[in-house]
Design a protein around this motif. Structure first.
Motif, PDB file in Angstrom:
ATOM      1  N   UNK B   1      23.914  29.942  21.983  1.00  0.00           N
ATOM      2  CA  UNK B   1      24.036  30.592  23.310  1.00  0.00           C
ATOM      3  C   UNK B   1      24.219  29.222  24.178  1.00  0.00           C
ATOM      4  N   UNK B   2      24.641  29.406  25.529  1.00  0.00           N
ATOM      5  CA  UNK B   2      24.705  28.288  26.515  1.00  0.00           C
ATOM      6  C   UNK B   2      24.668  28.603  27.814  1.00  0.00           C
ATOM      7  N   UNK B   3      24.165  27.797  28.823  1.00  0.00           N
ATOM      8  CA  UNK B   3      24.105  28.162  30.208  1.00  0.00           C
ATOM      9  C   UNK B   3      25.262  27.596  30.816  1.00  0.00           C
ATOM     10  N   UNK B   4      25.745  28.723  31.543  1.00  0.00           N
ATOM     11  CA  UNK B   4      27.061  28.629  32.368  1.00  0.00           C
ATOM     12  C   UNK B   4      27.018  29.219  33.732  1.00  0.00           C
ATOM     13  N   UNK B   5      27.832  28.967  34.640  1.00  0.00           N
ATOM     14  CA  UNK B   5      28.431  29.477  35.846  1.00  0.00           C
ATOM     15  C   UNK B   5      29.428  30.315  35.913  1.00  0.00           C
ATOM     16  N   UNK B   6      29.520  31.355  36.423  1.00  0.00           N
ATOM     17  CA  UNK B   6      30.745  32.281  36.481  1.00  0.00           C
ATOM     18  C   UNK B   6      31.523  31.616  37.695  1.00  0.00           C
ATOM     19  N   UNK B   7      32.676  31.191  37.530  1.00  0.00           N
ATOM     20  CA  UNK B   7      33.492  30.649  38.671  1.00  0.00           C
ATOM     21  C   UNK B   7      34.748  31.355  38.924  1.00  0.00           C
ATOM     22  N   UNK B   8      35.127  32.043  38.240  1.00  0.00           N
ATOM     23  CA  UNK B   8      36.519  32.766  38.572  1.00  0.00           C
ATOM     24  C   UNK B   8      36.440  34.106  37.671  1.00  0.00           C
ATOM     25  N   UNK B   9      37.423  35.274  38.185  1.00  0.00           N
ATOM     26  CA  UNK B   9      37.685  36.314  37.230  1.00  0.00           C
ATOM     27  C   UNK B   9      39.079  36.392  36.940  1.00  0.00           C
ATOM     28  N   UNK B  10      39.215  36.868  35.878  1.00  0.00           N
ATOM     29  CA  UNK B  10      40.699  37.098  35.255  1.00  0.00           C
ATOM     30  C   UNK B  10      41.190  38.270  35.430  1.00  0.00           C
ATOM     31  N   UNK B  11      42.111  38.466  35.782  1.00  0.00           N
ATOM     32  CA  UNK B  11      42.881  39.849  36.339  1.00  0.00           C
ATOM     33  C   UNK B  11      44.095  39.903  35.121  1.00  0.00           C
ATOM     34  N   UNK B  12      44.123  40.996  34.342  1.00  0.00           N
ATOM     35  CA  UNK B  12      45.386  41.162  33.530  1.00  0.00           C
ATOM     36  C   UNK B  12      45.410  42.768  33.279  1.00  0.00           C
ATOM     37  N   UNK B  13      46.957  43.075  32.773  1.00  0.00           N
ATOM     38  CA  UNK B  13      47.229  44.275  32.827  1.00  0.00           C
ATOM     39  C   UNK B  13      47.488  44.479  31.185  1.00  0.00           C
ATOM     40  N   UNK B  14      48.096  43.586  30.490  1.00  0.00           N
ATOM     41  CA  UNK B  14      48.572  43.569  29.145  1.00  0.00           C
ATOM     42  C   UNK B  14      47.464  42.896  28.611  1.00  0.00           C
ATOM     43  N   UNK B  15      46.852  43.685  27.553  1.00  0.00           N
ATOM     44  CA  UNK B  15      45.750  43.229  26.703  1.00  0.00           C
ATOM     45  C   UNK B  15      45.490  43.781  25.609  1.00  0.00           C
ATOM     46  N   UNK B  16      44.706  43.387  24.761  1.00  0.00           N
ATOM     47  CA  UNK B  16      44.113  43.834  23.434  1.00  0.00           C
ATOM     48  C   UNK B  16      43.432  44.979  23.769  1.00  0.00           C
ATOM     49  N   UNK B  17      43.522  46.123  23.016  1.00  0.00           N
ATOM     50  CA  UNK B  17      42.747  47.199  23.201  1.00  0.00           C
ATOM     51  C   UNK B  17      41.318  47.158  23.430  1.00  0.00           C
ATOM     52  N   UNK B  18      40.481  46.230  22.628  1.00  0.00           N
ATOM     53  CA  UNK B  18      39.156  46.112  22.781  1.00  0.00           C
ATOM     54  C   UNK B  18      39.086  45.457  24.083  1.00  0.00           C
ATOM     55  N   UNK B  19      39.878  44.963  25.112  1.00  0.00           N
ATOM     56  CA  UNK B  19      39.667  44.628  26.310  1.00  0.00           C
ATOM     57  C   UNK B  19      39.804  45.564  27.499  1.00  0.00           C
ATOM     58  N   UNK B  20      40.068  46.887  26.894  1.00  0.00           N
ATOM     59  CA  UNK B  20      40.775  47.675  28.142  1.00  0.00           C
ATOM     60  C   UNK B  20      39.207  48.160  28.939  1.00  0.00           C
ATOM     61  N   UNK B  21      39.151  47.988  29.981  1.00  0.00           N
ATOM     62  CA  UNK B  21      38.032  48.535  30.805  1.00  0.00           C
ATOM     63  C   UNK B  21      36.827  47.525  31.075  1.00  0.00           C
ATOM     64  N   UNK B  22      37.182  46.322  30.303  1.00  0.00           N
ATOM     65  CA  UNK B  22      36.179  45.397  30.675  1.00  0.00           C
ATOM     66  C   UNK B  22      36.740  44.108  31.452  1.00  0.00           C
ATOM     67  N   UNK B  23      35.397  43.637  32.005  1.00  0.00           N
ATOM     68  CA  UNK B  23      35.635  42.594  32.831  1.00  0.00           C
ATOM     69  C   UNK B  23      35.481  41.150  32.231  1.00  0.00           C
ATOM     70  N   UNK B  24      36.450  40.359  32.666  1.00  0.00           N
ATOM     71  CA  UNK B  24      36.660  38.833  32.022  1.00  0.00           C
ATOM     72  C   UNK B  24      36.423  37.967  32.975  1.00  0.00           C
ATOM     73  N   UNK B  25      35.490  36.842  32.678  1.00  0.00           N
ATOM     74  CA  UNK B  25      35.364  36.002  33.700  1.00  0.00           C
ATOM     75  C   UNK B  25      35.686  34.436  33.125  1.00  0.00           C
ATOM     76  N   UNK B  26      36.074  33.658  34.074  1.00  0.00           N
ATOM     77  CA  UNK B  26      36.136  32.297  33.548  1.00  0.00           C
ATOM     78  C   UNK B  26      34.641  31.656  33.846  1.00  0.00           C
ATOM     79  N   UNK B  27      34.220  30.955  32.864  1.00  0.00           N
ATOM     80  CA  UNK B  27      32.868  30.416  32.990  1.00  0.00           C
ATOM     81  C   UNK B  27      32.774  28.935  32.836  1.00  0.00           C
ATOM     82  N   UNK B  28      31.961  28.194  33.480  1.00  0.00           N
ATOM     83  CA  UNK B  28      31.819  26.778  33.269  1.00  0.00           C
ATOM     84  C   UNK B  28      30.375  26.425  32.763  1.00  0.00           C
ATOM     85  N   UNK B  29      30.611  25.855  31.644  1.00  0.00           N
ATOM     86  CA  UNK B  29      28.981  25.462  31.085  1.00  0.00           C
ATOM     87  C   UNK B  29      28.437  24.320  31.941  1.00  0.00           C
TER      88      UNK B  29
END
Lengths: 92, 92, 87
Positions: B1-29
């Motif tokens: 595990x590591x400490x990080x800060x959320x810096x941005x949000x990723x928006x996408x329409x075409x994705x793997x089924x496992x990612x449908x409905x999930x929120x994805x962020x860019x994080x900076x350790x």
């Protein structure tokens, strides 16, 4: 996955039974253009690669995910013979 | 595990089924003092975090399979906690 | 998972059966500001999401195998999202 060139084969009689009948290849890691790097790998052959082939290696636990290498105590496998690598975008 | 800060949000329409409905962020350790360390990661939210939050990222292979009740979960990095406060004394 | 941009295509006719019909790309990891970080790597695209020049999210190590429906393929990295925008 990493690029490699097959530079030799390895013969061994005393080995884990799960490795019986499998060809062991000595590979040297290269970059996408075929320029050799400094690392060597011993990999199980899953695609009938030969000496001199430009290949793609898979490593780590993923290397056991082929029918040839299931349950074998290995950590590198040749998964493809590369015909061509096309660089379409340059990052400068 | 590591400490990080959320810096941005990723928006996408075409994705793997496992990612449908999930929120994805860019994080900076980050270090405990907030300084950046290393390169950015992309992580799936599991706790309802938002941009600007300091978080704990982690997850071992197979963990996301369990918590999301999925058969196949190509999810490596999870946001598993939002940090309120860190008590620490750095050593030199 | 990390952000990357597809900068090249790897063509291989003879490959492990499980990877038939799966394209392989060369991906340059990038930061959210689009600056290159680390060195490029080969990434499989099991769902056919990406094309040359696209920004993607890829996953590495054991979890890359899970991106395939079979869950049994020798890959080290897989494309799992095509990025529209990073806000």
């Amino acid at each position: 996955m990493i690029f490699a060139k097959v530079i030799g084969t390895i013969v061994s009689t005393q080995k884990d039974p799960n490795l019986n009948g499998k060809k062991l290849l000595l590979c040297k890691e290269v970059d996408h253009s075929g320029k050799p790097l400094e690392t060597y790998h011993v990999a199980v052959d899953a695609v009938q690669a030969g000496e001199g082939s430009f290949v793609l290696l898979s490593y780590g636990s993923s290397a056991r995910m082929t029918d040839e290498t299931k349950n074998a105590p290995i950590d590198a496998v040749v998964i493809a013979i590369i015909d061509d690598v096309q660089i379409t975008h340059q990052f400068k | 595990m590591f400490l990080a800060k959320i810096i941005r949000k990723v928006i996408s329409t075409e994705k793997h089924d496992a990612y449908k409905g999930r929120i994805v962020f860019v994080v900076q350790p980050v270090k405990p003092n907030g300084e950046n360390i290393g390169n950015e990661w992309v992580a799936v939210d599991y706790v309802g975090a938002g941009v600007g939050d300091t978080i704990i990222c982690g997850g071992a292979p197979g963990v996301s399979k369990n918590i999301f009740k999925l058969e196949l979960a190509p999810i490596r990095t999870l946001i598993i906690a939002v940090v309120d406060k860190i008590d620490y004394r750095d050593i030199e | 998972m990390k952000l990357g941009v597809v900068i090249g295509v790897v063509w291989a006719s003879r490959k492990v059966e499980a990877l038939d019909a799966c394209r392989m790309y060369i991906v340059q990891p990038v930061s959210s500001e689009n600056n290159p970080v680390e060195s490029p790597l080969v990434v499989a695209d099991p769902k056919g999401l990406a094309a040359s020049g696209d920004k993607i999210v890829y996953v590495t190590s054991t979890d890359a195998v899970e991106a395939f429906d079979s869950g049994f393929v020798p890959v080290n990295a897989s494309v799992i999202e095509l990025v529209d925008v990073v806000v």
